[in-house]
Design an enzyme around this catalytic site. Sequence first.
Site, PDB file in Angstrom:
ATOM      1  N   HIS A 233       0.858  -1.186   0.000  1.00 43.32           N
ATOM      2  CA  HIS A 233       0.000   0.000   0.000  1.00 43.32           C
ATOM      3  C   HIS A 233       0.892   1.233   0.000  1.00 43.32           C
ATOM      4  O   HIS A 233       1.840   1.305   0.778  1.00 43.32           O
ATOM      5  CB  HIS A 233      -0.871  -0.017   1.262  1.00 43.32           C
ATOM      6  CG  HIS A 233      -1.898   1.047   1.295  1.00 43.32           C
ATOM      7  ND1 HIS A 233      -1.612   2.360   1.627  1.00 43.32           N
ATOM      8  CD2 HIS A 233      -3.226   1.021   1.026  1.00 43.32           C
ATOM      9  CE1 HIS A 233      -2.720   3.075   1.570  1.00 43.32           C
ATOM     10  NE2 HIS A 233      -3.713   2.297   1.203  1.00 43.32           N
ATOM     11  N   CYS A 271      -3.657   2.636  -4.535  1.00 42.49           N
ATOM     12  CA  CYS A 271      -4.537   3.447  -3.698  1.00 42.49           C
ATOM     13  C   CYS A 271      -4.563   4.854  -4.247  1.00 42.49           C
ATOM     14  O   CYS A 271      -3.600   5.619  -4.109  1.00 42.49           O
ATOM     15  CB  CYS A 271      -4.063   3.451  -2.244  1.00 42.49           C
ATOM     16  SG  CYS A 271      -5.103   4.536  -1.235  1.00 42.49           S
ATOM     17  N   HIS A 298      -7.654   0.498  -4.155  1.00 43.13           N
ATOM     18  CA  HIS A 298      -8.417   1.322  -3.206  1.00 43.13           C
ATOM     19  C   HIS A 298      -8.843   2.555  -3.973  1.00 43.13           C
ATOM     20  O   HIS A 298      -7.983   3.325  -4.412  1.00 43.13           O
ATOM     21  CB  HIS A 298      -7.515   1.786  -2.057  1.00 43.13           C
ATOM     22  CG  HIS A 298      -7.184   0.733  -1.058  1.00 43.13           C
ATOM     23  ND1 HIS A 298      -6.381   0.986   0.026  1.00 43.13           N
ATOM     24  CD2 HIS A 298      -7.570  -0.555  -0.962  1.00 43.13           C
ATOM     25  CE1 HIS A 298      -6.266  -0.116   0.755  1.00 43.13           C
ATOM     26  NE2 HIS A 298      -6.971  -1.067   0.177  1.00 43.13           N
ATOM     27  N   ASP A 351     -12.692   3.165  -0.950  1.00 46.41           N
ATOM     28  CA  ASP A 351     -11.824   3.452   0.189  1.00 46.41           C
ATOM     29  C   ASP A 351     -12.374   4.681   0.896  1.00 46.41           C
ATOM     30  O   ASP A 351     -12.687   5.685   0.252  1.00 46.41           O
ATOM     31  CB  ASP A 351     -10.409   3.700  -0.327  1.00 46.41           C
ATOM     32  CG  ASP A 351      -9.382   3.655   0.787  1.00 46.41           C
ATOM     33  OD1 ASP A 351      -9.691   3.122   1.859  1.00 46.41           O
ATOM     34  OD2 ASP A 351      -8.269   4.158   0.565  1.00 46.41           O
ATOM     35  N   HIS A 352     -12.492   4.594   2.162  1.00 48.28           N
ATOM     36  CA  HIS A 352     -13.009   5.689   3.000  1.00 48.28           C
ATOM     37  C   HIS A 352     -14.341   6.202   2.450  1.00 48.28           C
ATOM     38  O   HIS A 352     -14.813   5.764   1.410  1.00 48.28           O
ATOM     39  CB  HIS A 352     -12.012   6.851   3.079  1.00 48.28           C
ATOM     40  CG  HIS A 352     -10.695   6.448   3.672  1.00 48.28           C
ATOM     41  ND1 HIS A 352      -9.697   7.337   3.940  1.00 48.28           N
ATOM     42  CD2 HIS A 352     -10.231   5.242   4.075  1.00 48.28           C
ATOM     43  CE1 HIS A 352      -8.656   6.697   4.467  1.00 48.28           C
ATOM     44  NE2 HIS A 352      -8.966   5.431   4.544  1.00 48.28           N
ATOM     45  N   TYR A 368     -14.352   4.876   7.740  1.00 48.62           N
ATOM     46  CA  TYR A 368     -15.034   3.642   7.297  1.00 48.62           C
ATOM     47  C   TYR A 368     -16.503   3.565   7.714  1.00 48.62           C
ATOM     48  O   TYR A 368     -16.946   2.569   8.273  1.00 48.62           O
ATOM     49  CB  TYR A 368     -14.256   2.419   7.807  1.00 48.62           C
ATOM     50  CG  TYR A 368     -12.926   2.277   7.096  1.00 48.62           C
ATOM     51  CD1 TYR A 368     -12.826   1.547   5.913  1.00 48.62           C
ATOM     52  CD2 TYR A 368     -11.793   2.920   7.573  1.00 48.62           C
ATOM     53  CE1 TYR A 368     -11.614   1.440   5.234  1.00 48.62           C
ATOM     54  CE2 TYR A 368     -10.578   2.823   6.902  1.00 48.62           C
ATOM     55  CZ  TYR A 368     -10.506   2.078   5.737  1.00 48.62           C
ATOM     56  OH  TYR A 368      -9.315   1.979   5.058  1.00 48.62           O
TER      57      TYR A 368
HETATM   58  C1  DNO Z   1      -6.304   3.330   5.145  1.00 53.52           C
HETATM   59  C2  DNO Z   1      -5.811   2.030   4.665  1.00 53.52           C
HETATM   60  C3  DNO Z   1      -4.413   1.724   5.147  1.00 53.52           C
HETATM   61  C4  DNO Z   1      -3.984   0.339   4.722  1.00 53.52           C
HETATM   62  C5  DNO Z   1      -2.627  -0.075   5.182  1.00 53.52           C
HETATM   63  C6  DNO Z   1      -2.192  -1.322   4.497  1.00 53.52           C
HETATM   64  O1  DNO Z   1      -7.451   3.556   5.201  1.00 53.52           O
HETATM   65  O2  DNO Z   1      -5.917   1.955   3.321  1.00 53.52           O
HETATM   66  O3  DNO Z   1      -4.412   1.807   6.530  1.00 53.52           O
HETATM   67  O4  DNO Z   1      -4.873  -0.592   5.250  1.00 53.52           O
HETATM   68  O5  DNO Z   1      -1.688   0.911   4.988  1.00 53.52           O
HETATM   69  O6  DNO Z   1      -1.220  -1.944   5.241  1.00 53.52           O
END
Ligand code: DNO
Length: 395
Positions: A233, A271, A298, A351-352, A368
């Site tokens: 990530h 991401c 993500h 994501d988020h 989340y």
């Molecule tokens: C944030 C996530 C990160 C991710 C880690 C992977 O929302 O995308 O915390 O889980 O960095 O190890």
Amino acid sequence: MIESWRWYGDLDRITLPEIAQTGATGIVTALHEIPYGEVWPEPDIAARKARIEAAGFHWVVVESLPIHERIKRGEGDLAPLFANYRQSMANLAANGIHTICYNFMPLLDWTRTDLAAPVARGGTCLRFSAPRMAAFELFMLGRAEAEADYSPQALQAAAIWHQQATEAERAALLAAIMAGLPGAFDRYDVPGLRRALKGYEGINRDALRANYRRFLQEVVPAAEDLGMRLCVHPDDPPRDILGLPRIVSSAADLDWVLSAVDSPANGITLCSGSLGANPANDVPAIARATASRIHFAHLRNVRRDPDGSFEEAAHLDGDTDMVALIAALLAEEARRSATGRADAVIPFRPDHGHEILSDIGRGTVPGYPLIGRLRGLAELRGVVRALSHPATRHA
Ligand code: DNO
């Protein structure tokens, strides 16, 4: 693309039957209760998997199988930690789970300064304010060298914020900065953070890269044998923080990662929100350049300010061209299908999300919430459907 959803297991106030109503079919989760560095026992993995499947999902990605800080610092006898990581991978593979997301950020994971910044039409979002981060570093942590990391405007605003902030606001800032650490381990107060930072003294970018390369050399061959795909990530935010080097922040960094051990088992989590916080990162271009090694995506968006601050925008708003990014991912899936690659379909998760409507006050994990992410998923799903339709392909 497989629609997936991050679920924190028993730490999550959102239930699997609720997630089922979002339409997502994949679950992304981890055994958050196991301390970093310990083996994930096979029966625990099997039990979590059975629970997920009983609710009608597949466990598509592990996020995360965390890397112990000693590996990042290259400290002491690491052989048992590498062996444990390989054993956890083997136990996951034995349960048919073949994708593992992890990060190589020293000490902190994603970092924000405000977990509930107001959004214009209601609800809240996560925000990273460069002035507040500067205030934290300079005045709360007492890291004078941080002056060099911020613009004069940010430094001025930092001083003003700090003068005016109440004790409660300073405590909220510390809590926000710590909130990115998943699970129950390794959160710091200010003295604890100072101590932890000392452990990184003398570890510059090259040293961190050497430690990362060593980790990859230790685990990627085993991953290959197990049919496991590791996907790092990117750093969030994509810049050095607290004086700690960050080495997975740019297109060049990702190239370095992929060539450090050149194997399909050594891949990335694309991401868009993390990478998109740096204006130098053209996220769709990065996706095209790294496409064959993207094992997980993500999808989220950020809106950047000139002083280095940013906030999380709705998934199709903000500074990243989400439609172009999804088009790049779909093109890669088509390429994989044409060559018969078994992992042609890329799992993604919204994501988020903003806290909106009934999210407000529910106390879900920061970033989340249920409805905010459902909105994001629905918007992304629409783009995927539209771009996959023959009518758009031939328009
Ligand atoms: C944030 C996530 C990160 C991710 C880690 C992977 O929302 O995308 O915390 O889980 O960095 O190890």
